[in-house]
Scaffold this motif. Sequence first.
Motif, PDB file in Angstrom:
ATOM      1  N   ARG A  30       0.807  -1.223   0.000  1.00  0.00           N
ATOM      2  CA  ARG A  30       0.000   0.000   0.000  1.00  0.00           C
ATOM      3  C   ARG A  30       0.835   1.266   0.000  1.00  0.00           C
ATOM      4  NH1 ARG A  30      -3.555  -3.210   3.448  1.00  0.00           N
ATOM      5  NH2 ARG A  30      -5.438  -3.632   2.259  1.00  0.00           N
ATOM      6  N   GLY A  31       2.126   1.138   0.288  1.00  0.00           N
ATOM      7  CA  GLY A  31       2.971   2.324   0.329  1.00  0.00           C
ATOM      8  C   GLY A  31       4.387   1.992  -0.080  1.00  0.00           C
ATOM      9  N   ILE A  32       5.062   2.990  -0.681  1.00  0.00           N
ATOM     10  CA  ILE A  32       6.448   2.808  -1.100  1.00  0.00           C
ATOM     11  C   ILE A  32       7.199   4.124  -0.919  1.00  0.00           C
ATOM     12  CG2 ILE A  32       5.996   3.337  -3.532  1.00  0.00           C
ATOM     13  CD1 ILE A  32       8.074   1.084  -4.212  1.00  0.00           C
ATOM     14  N   ALA A  33       8.450   4.022  -0.538  1.00  0.00           N
ATOM     15  CA  ALA A  33       9.350   5.173  -0.432  1.00  0.00           C
ATOM     16  C   ALA A  33      10.707   4.718  -0.943  1.00  0.00           C
ATOM     17  CB  ALA A  33       9.455   5.652   1.019  1.00  0.00           C
ATOM     18  N   VAL A  34      11.504   5.666  -1.410  1.00  0.00           N
ATOM     19  CA  VAL A  34      12.819   5.350  -1.967  1.00  0.00           C
ATOM     20  C   VAL A  34      13.851   6.251  -1.306  1.00  0.00           C
ATOM     21  CG1 VAL A  34      14.183   5.219  -4.087  1.00  0.00           C
ATOM     22  CG2 VAL A  34      11.735   4.705  -4.157  1.00  0.00           C
ATOM     23  N   ASP A  35      15.007   5.653  -0.939  1.00  0.00           N
ATOM     24  CA  ASP A  35      16.073   6.461  -0.341  1.00  0.00           C
ATOM     25  C   ASP A  35      17.054   6.932  -1.419  1.00  0.00           C
ATOM     26  OD1 ASP A  35      17.883   4.337  -0.827  1.00  0.00           O
ATOM     27  OD2 ASP A  35      17.871   3.659   1.252  1.00  0.00           O
ATOM     28  N   ALA A  36      18.041   7.703  -1.018  1.00  0.00           N
ATOM     29  CA  ALA A  36      19.010   8.277  -1.960  1.00  0.00           C
ATOM     30  C   ALA A  36      19.828   7.212  -2.672  1.00  0.00           C
ATOM     31  CB  ALA A  36      19.939   9.251  -1.227  1.00  0.00           C
ATOM     32  N   GLY A  37      19.955   6.024  -2.095  1.00  0.00           N
ATOM     33  CA  GLY A  37      20.706   4.935  -2.704  1.00  0.00           C
ATOM     34  C   GLY A  37      19.888   4.084  -3.657  1.00  0.00           C
ATOM     35  N   GLY A  38      18.613   4.421  -3.834  1.00  0.00           N
ATOM     36  CA  GLY A  38      17.749   3.660  -4.734  1.00  0.00           C
ATOM     37  C   GLY A  38      17.090   2.451  -4.112  1.00  0.00           C
ATOM     38  N   ALA A 101      17.008  10.419   5.852  1.00  0.00           N
ATOM     39  CA  ALA A 101      18.349  10.374   5.257  1.00  0.00           C
ATOM     40  C   ALA A 101      19.223   9.288   5.877  1.00  0.00           C
ATOM     41  CB  ALA A 101      19.026  11.735   5.400  1.00  0.00           C
ATOM     42  N   ALA A 102      18.930   8.859   7.092  1.00  0.00           N
ATOM     43  CA  ALA A 102      19.701   7.817   7.759  1.00  0.00           C
ATOM     44  C   ALA A 102      19.207   6.413   7.416  1.00  0.00           C
ATOM     45  CB  ALA A 102      19.670   8.022   9.270  1.00  0.00           C
ATOM     46  N   GLY A 103      18.115   6.314   6.664  1.00  0.00           N
ATOM     47  CA  GLY A 103      17.575   5.018   6.280  1.00  0.00           C
ATOM     48  C   GLY A 103      16.573   4.438   7.256  1.00  0.00           C
ATOM     49  N   SER A 104      16.097   5.230   8.215  1.00  0.00           N
ATOM     50  CA  SER A 104      15.036   4.769   9.119  1.00  0.00           C
ATOM     51  C   SER A 104      13.697   4.889   8.402  1.00  0.00           C
ATOM     52  CB  SER A 104      15.016   5.601  10.397  1.00  0.00           C
ATOM     53  OG  SER A 104      16.210   5.426  11.119  1.00  0.00           O
ATOM     54  N   ALA A 105      12.844   3.883   8.596  1.00  0.00           N
ATOM     55  CA  ALA A 105      11.528   3.854   7.956  1.00  0.00           C
ATOM     56  C   ALA A 105      10.456   4.270   8.953  1.00  0.00           C
ATOM     57  CB  ALA A 105      11.236   2.463   7.421  1.00  0.00           C
ATOM     58  N   TYR A 106       9.526   5.114   8.505  1.00  0.00           N
ATOM     59  CA  TYR A 106       8.401   5.594   9.294  1.00  0.00           C
ATOM     60  C   TYR A 106       7.139   5.030   8.664  1.00  0.00           C
ATOM     61  CZ  TYR A 106      11.807   9.083  10.895  1.00  0.00           C
ATOM     62  OH  TYR A 106      12.909   9.708  11.416  1.00  0.00           O
ATOM     63  N   ILE A 107       6.331   4.325   9.468  1.00  0.00           N
ATOM     64  CA  ILE A 107       5.176   3.621   8.942  1.00  0.00           C
ATOM     65  C   ILE A 107       3.935   4.077   9.700  1.00  0.00           C
ATOM     66  CG2 ILE A 107       4.171   1.340   8.515  1.00  0.00           C
ATOM     67  CD1 ILE A 107       7.774   1.500   9.458  1.00  0.00           C
ATOM     68  N   GLY A 163      -4.199   5.917  10.044  1.00  0.00           N
ATOM     69  CA  GLY A 163      -3.051   6.648   9.537  1.00  0.00           C
ATOM     70  C   GLY A 163      -2.917   6.292   8.065  1.00  0.00           C
ATOM     71  N   GLN A 164      -3.071   7.287   7.184  1.00  0.00           N
ATOM     72  CA  GLN A 164      -3.126   6.989   5.753  1.00  0.00           C
ATOM     73  C   GLN A 164      -2.016   7.642   4.937  1.00  0.00           C
ATOM     74  OE1 GLN A 164      -7.290   8.212   5.697  1.00  0.00           O
ATOM     75  NE2 GLN A 164      -7.810   6.152   5.007  1.00  0.00           N
ATOM     76  N   GLY A 165      -1.257   8.540   5.537  1.00  0.00           N
ATOM     77  CA  GLY A 165      -0.143   9.169   4.854  1.00  0.00           C
ATOM     78  C   GLY A 165       0.883   9.611   5.871  1.00  0.00           C
ATOM     79  N   ILE A 166       2.156   9.568   5.493  1.00  0.00           N
ATOM     80  CA  ILE A 166       3.213   9.964   6.411  1.00  0.00           C
ATOM     81  C   ILE A 166       4.356  10.603   5.621  1.00  0.00           C
ATOM     82  CG2 ILE A 166       4.398   7.710   6.389  1.00  0.00           C
ATOM     83  CD1 ILE A 166       4.791   8.155   9.501  1.00  0.00           C
ATOM     84  N   ALA A 167       4.973  11.597   6.221  1.00  0.00           N
ATOM     85  CA  ALA A 167       6.152  12.254   5.646  1.00  0.00           C
ATOM     86  C   ALA A 167       7.103  12.534   6.793  1.00  0.00           C
ATOM     87  CB  ALA A 167       5.765  13.545   4.940  1.00  0.00           C
ATOM     88  N   VAL A 168       8.381  12.689   6.465  1.00  0.00           N
ATOM     89  CA  VAL A 168       9.387  12.995   7.474  1.00  0.00           C
ATOM     90  C   VAL A 168      10.231  14.152   6.959  1.00  0.00           C
ATOM     91  CG1 VAL A 168      10.979  11.231   6.611  1.00  0.00           C
ATOM     92  CG2 VAL A 168      11.187  12.012   8.962  1.00  0.00           C
ATOM     93  N   ASP A 169      10.546  15.099   7.847  1.00  0.00           N
ATOM     94  CA  ASP A 169      11.361  16.245   7.425  1.00  0.00           C
ATOM     95  C   ASP A 169      12.836  15.990   7.736  1.00  0.00           C
ATOM     96  OD1 ASP A 169      11.800  16.880  10.158  1.00  0.00           O
ATOM     97  OD2 ASP A 169      10.318  18.486  10.165  1.00  0.00           O
ATOM     98  N   ALA A 170      13.686  16.944   7.374  1.00  0.00           N
ATOM     99  CA  ALA A 170      15.130  16.801   7.545  1.00  0.00           C
ATOM    100  C   ALA A 170      15.541  16.637   9.011  1.00  0.00           C
ATOM    101  CB  ALA A 170      15.867  17.984   6.921  1.00  0.00           C
TER     102      ALA A 170
END
Length: 179
Positions: A30-38, A101-107, A163-170
């Motif tokens: 249901r959700g996907i995110a991509v980090d800087a390393g692909g 940026a550290a590769g931690s996932a927020y769900i 909870g249907q959407g999530i974002a994380v800031d710097a």
Amino acid sequence: NDDAFAAKLDTNGALLWNTFLGGGSVDHSRGIAVDAGGNAYVTGSTDSHDFPVTAGAYQQTHRSMTDAFVTKLGPTGSTLAYSTFIGGDNLDQAYAIAVDAAGSAYITGNTDSIDFPTTALAFQPHHAGADFSGDAFVTKLNSAGSALAYSTYLGGSGEDDWGQGIAVDAGGNAYVVGS
């Protein structure tokens, strides 16, 4: 039975890779995110006790009919960096994921489990929903997928909270939307 999938398209829309995620029962991404390393971070829900999990994953055992899952795929989609269940003894579904940026996932998602995993000093350590209703949850996994940085319920005493959407800031602050 349904399997989840993840796919990568290039800038022209051509398929670069595609992979299924699942076991012997129903699996939904249901959700996907991509980090800087692909690396692709996929979340959803699974009814499969044989859903692929990795050694050292936070939760290697499926606990109820439906558990949430988080899977980190390598840049080519052919390797599991990690894959874990997240859930308690009842219905647990993840709907959105973000990565810092550290590769931690927020769900974030919805849980009917009164024993959904929460952490010390959680904002809301206990399920607040009425009988047979769910609370939203917000969970942060460490970069290895082996431990919870934090996990909390997020809900009131009425009917379902989602909870249907999530974002994380710097700065590592999570922003959650839902109903």
